[in-house]
Motif scaffolding. Structure first.
Motif, PDB file in Angstrom:
ATOM      1  N   ASP A  64     -64.316  22.630 -41.013  1.00 28.90           N
ATOM      2  CA  ASP A  64     -64.040  21.306 -40.462  1.00 28.90           C
ATOM      3  C   ASP A  64     -63.487  21.414 -39.045  1.00 28.90           C
ATOM      4  OD1 ASP A  64     -63.583  18.339 -40.741  1.00 28.90           O
ATOM      5  OD2 ASP A  64     -61.507  18.981 -40.471  1.00 28.90           O
ATOM      6  N   TYR A  65     -62.653  22.425 -38.809  1.00 34.65           N
ATOM      7  CA  TYR A  65     -62.069  22.619 -37.478  1.00 34.65           C
ATOM      8  C   TYR A  65     -63.158  22.841 -36.432  1.00 34.65           C
ATOM      9  CZ  TYR A  65     -59.396  24.667 -33.633  1.00 34.65           C
ATOM     10  OH  TYR A  65     -58.859  24.933 -32.402  1.00 34.65           O
ATOM     11  N   ARG A  68     -65.243  19.789 -35.707  1.00 35.51           N
ATOM     12  CA  ARG A  68     -64.577  18.848 -34.816  1.00 35.51           C
ATOM     13  C   ARG A  68     -64.592  19.332 -33.371  1.00 35.51           C
ATOM     14  NH1 ARG A  68     -59.472  18.647 -35.666  1.00 35.51           N
ATOM     15  NH2 ARG A  68     -59.269  20.117 -37.397  1.00 35.51           N
ATOM     16  N   ALA A  73     -63.989  16.179 -31.213  1.00 31.68           N
ATOM     17  CA  ALA A  73     -63.017  15.331 -31.918  1.00 31.68           C
ATOM     18  C   ALA A  73     -61.756  16.096 -32.291  1.00 31.68           C
ATOM     19  CB  ALA A  73     -63.664  14.750 -33.179  1.00 31.68           C
ATOM     20  N   HIS A  74     -61.493  17.175 -31.598  1.00 30.41           N
ATOM     21  CA  HIS A  74     -60.402  18.093 -31.964  1.00 30.41           C
ATOM     22  C   HIS A  74     -59.155  17.944 -31.104  1.00 30.41           C
ATOM     23  CE1 HIS A  74     -62.479  19.752 -28.586  1.00 30.41           C
ATOM     24  NE2 HIS A  74     -61.617  20.735 -28.441  1.00 30.41           N
TER      25      HIS A  74
END
Length: 273
Positions: A64-65, A68, A73-74
């Protein structure tokens, strides 16, 4: 398998324009694409979250990291140190500001530098005002006082180049001050004046600076040549405005649409409301 897929997508995001990556040593590859910086932050975040959620699966968290990161989106609610450390993070943050606050432009609202700074701090609480103030000066020149109003679109494109190329533009300012002081064109306190300096001399100094600082992140030298080649003399703020309004530079950053397209989009959204 999921983590491998997301890491491959992350790799493509970070190396899309690196045709010579196979000629790099492992060490230079990791450094040039900030791989260890992302891995370090990812693992630090994983250990922090896992303290409150022992059942968290590391491979899903890391997948997921990097997903993103690939999507940009991180950078929400991260420290300025993290947002600022990598060019991709800076571009992602600019895109975040545009997507979240474009309704300001749709309604034609105008805000001050301090008000824009307050909005930016909602996503990065320790974001420094100095960068916002420098962006405001691109638009307002030496009149960038706290109560001057700016349109969102004007501020956004000035903020983009000031933040993305902050170190380079600060170095350009120092070069300009040294030339303008020598020519008697600077005011007391080191404030660039509008009279300008010789464009050719300024361009030569900037070119030398880039050549002597290979790690300095900078816009296309061809665009800089084009901006400074228009007139015999150039003021610092005219130079900055040329960079902020360049579609070529905007496209290379990849965070915002062309300024004309942004205006058309704002007009359409405004009519639909």
């Amino acid at each position: 398998q999921l983590l491998r897929k997301q890491f491959i997508e992350f790799h493509r995001t970070m190396t899309s324009d690196s045709k010579d990556r196979f000629l790099q040593t492992p060490e230079s590859y990791l450094q040039s694409h900030y791989i260890m910086t992302y891995l370090s932050h990812a693992l630090s975040s994983l250990f922090s979250v896992r303290e409150s959620d022992p059942k968290l699966q590391p491979h899903r968290f890391l997948s997921d990291y990097f997903s993103r990161v690939s999507l940009g989106a991180h950078v929400i609610h991260e420290s300025f140190a993290y947002v600022n450390v990598i060019p991709h993070n800076r571009a992602s943050f600019v895109k975040l500001i545009w997507r979240c606050y474009q309704s300001i432009g749709n309604h034609g609202d105008m805000l001050t530098a301090k008000e824009y700074h307050a909005l930016i701090q909602l996503f990065c609480p320790d974001f420094p005002f100095s960068i916002v103030q420098s962006a405001a000066r691109i638009i307002l020149m030496d009149d960038a006082i706290s109560d001057c109003l700016m349109a969102f679109q004007d501020f956004l494109y000035a903020f983009q180049v000031q933040f993305y190329y902050n170190e380079f533009l600060n170095a350009c300012r120092e070069l300009y001050l040294s030339l303008s002081t020598a020519a008697g064109a600077a005011e007391k306190g080191g404030t660039p004046r509008l009279e300008g300096v010789e464009s050719g001399v300024y361009l030569d100094r900037i070119t030398d600076m880039i050549a002597n600082n290979p790690v300095l992140h900078h816009p296309s030298i061809r665009v800089i040549h084009r901006i400074l080649g228009k007139t015999q003399k150039a003021s610092f703020y005219t130079y900055l405005l040329g960079i902020a309004n360049s579609d070529t530079i905007n496209g290379s950053i990849g965070a915002l649409p062309k300024k004309s397209q942004c205006l058309e989009l704002e007009t359409k959204l405004s009519k639909s409301e």
